[in-house]
Design a protein around this motif. Sequence first.
Motif, mmCIF file in Angstrom:
data_model
loop_
_atom_site.group_PDB
_atom_site.id
_atom_site.type_symbol
_atom_site.label_atom_id
_atom_site.label_comp_id
_atom_site.label_asym_id
_atom_site.label_seq_id
_atom_site.Cartn_x
_atom_site.Cartn_y
_atom_site.Cartn_z
ATOM 1 N N ARG A 94 -16.628 35.851 12.282
ATOM 2 C CA ARG A 94 -17.617 36.910 12.451
ATOM 3 C C ARG A 94 -18.726 36.774 11.416
ATOM 4 O O ARG A 94 -18.455 36.516 10.231
ATOM 5 C CB ARG A 94 -16.926 38.269 12.303
ATOM 6 N N SER B 186 -7.407 38.598 12.277
ATOM 7 C CA SER B 186 -7.909 39.757 13.019
ATOM 8 C C SER B 186 -9.422 39.787 13.189
ATOM 9 O O SER B 186 -9.924 40.528 14.034
ATOM 10 C CB SER B 186 -7.450 41.051 12.338
ATOM 11 N N ASN B 187 -10.170 39.028 12.398
ATOM 12 C CA ASN B 187 -11.626 39.105 12.533
ATOM 13 C C ASN B 187 -12.246 37.840 13.135
ATOM 14 O O ASN B 187 -13.447 37.617 13.022
ATOM 15 C CB ASN B 187 -12.302 39.477 11.205
ATOM 16 N N LEU C 140 -13.497 35.837 16.358
ATOM 17 C CA LEU C 140 -14.033 36.197 17.659
ATOM 18 C C LEU C 140 -13.792 35.091 18.683
ATOM 19 O O LEU C 140 -13.701 33.915 18.322
ATOM 20 C CB LEU C 140 -15.541 36.436 17.566
ATOM 21 N N GLU D 232 -21.916 35.270 23.623
ATOM 22 C CA GLU D 232 -21.507 36.617 24.006
ATOM 23 C C GLU D 232 -20.038 36.793 23.644
ATOM 24 O O GLU D 232 -19.221 35.903 23.882
ATOM 25 C CB GLU D 232 -21.708 36.820 25.510
ATOM 26 N N ILE D 233 -19.692 37.945 23.080
ATOM 27 C CA ILE D 233 -18.333 38.186 22.611
ATOM 28 C C ILE D 233 -17.411 38.511 23.781
ATOM 29 O O ILE D 233 -17.684 39.413 24.579
ATOM 30 C CB ILE D 233 -18.305 39.329 21.578
ATOM 31 N N GLU E 77 -13.818 38.476 23.040
ATOM 32 C CA GLU E 77 -12.728 39.163 22.342
ATOM 33 C C GLU E 77 -13.147 39.377 20.899
ATOM 34 O O GLU E 77 -13.721 38.479 20.274
ATOM 35 C CB GLU E 77 -11.433 38.335 22.366
ATOM 36 N N GLY E 78 -12.858 40.571 20.374
ATOM 37 C CA GLY E 78 -13.179 40.873 18.984
ATOM 38 C C GLY E 78 -14.388 41.775 18.861
ATOM 39 O O GLY E 78 -14.988 42.198 19.868
ATOM 40 N N HIS E 79 -14.754 42.063 17.630
ATOM 41 C CA HIS E 79 -15.854 42.981 17.346
ATOM 42 C C HIS E 79 -16.745 42.382 16.278
ATOM 43 O O HIS E 79 -16.294 41.706 15.362
ATOM 44 C CB HIS E 79 -15.313 44.331 16.860
ATOM 45 N N GLY E 80 -18.048 42.656 16.393
ATOM 46 C CA GLY E 80 -19.008 42.149 15.430
ATOM 47 C C GLY E 80 -20.012 41.240 16.106
ATOM 48 O O GLY E 80 -20.355 41.427 17.277
ATOM 49 N N MET E 81 -20.430 40.218 15.385
ATOM 50 C CA MET E 81 -21.456 39.304 15.882
ATOM 51 C C MET E 81 -21.155 37.903 15.397
ATOM 52 O O MET E 81 -20.825 37.703 14.222
ATOM 53 C CB MET E 81 -22.830 39.745 15.363
#
Length: 260
Positions: free
Chosen positions: A69, A80-81, A83, A90-91, A93-97
Amino acid sequence: MSDTMELSKDELVTRAQAQMQARFDIPQRSVREKLAITSRVLYDGGHDSGLAGQITARGDEPGTYYTQRLGLGFDEISVSNILLVNEDLEILEGHGMPNPANRFHSWIYRVRPDVQCIVHTHPLHAAALSMLEVPLAVSHMDNCPLYDDCAFLPTWPGVPVGNEEGETIAAALGDKRAILLAHHGMLVAATSIEEACVLALQFERTARMQLLAMGAGEIKPIAPELGREAHDWILRPRRSQIGFEYYARKALARHPDLLR
């Protein structure tokens, strides 16, 4: 009574490979676990440069890959972080950028179906060598996994957030496992995460050795046939797995949070 002293080198190599295959138990790890471990291993190995650099691994579905991320350093990457993104970043799975510079990874994955993991970093010695606009010199046995397997891009195409940079870097890499990018850094495109991790570490060490040797005199080349022999001997999947596990044990001891 010895039963190996009369064997040829080829026979001894085959024997050693069989023993390595049979006598080492390699833990089963997920892609995310391997990427998190690789991030911490490379951080400890001097590959950190703030938020610069990316580590990716091909996903199960075509056109997808895992990456870290944006906003986190290699010392902060954990299971866990990480992606999962597509080649348009484009995501899935996961969160953020994701890092926008991941775009050139998409181009490499497109043209190199053999590549399963890409490491791109700006470690101090490789980055310093890139400023001289000279290729990586592989002239020591330890560095032979990169022998005749490291390309060189002598011009800097600019920040790698456009498709043009992706096409340029992918073309310059060709069929090699690594490339030195002038005025930029290093890249490894490997057949496994384990291979990418150990090759990235070796790349930086090779650059450091080159700069030290250049300061003392003229670097002497090694015989091509011996360089290729060492390349093929060291760069075996089992040896990459064994080497990766050594670094993994160190990283897990230093960074117990990486599996969270």
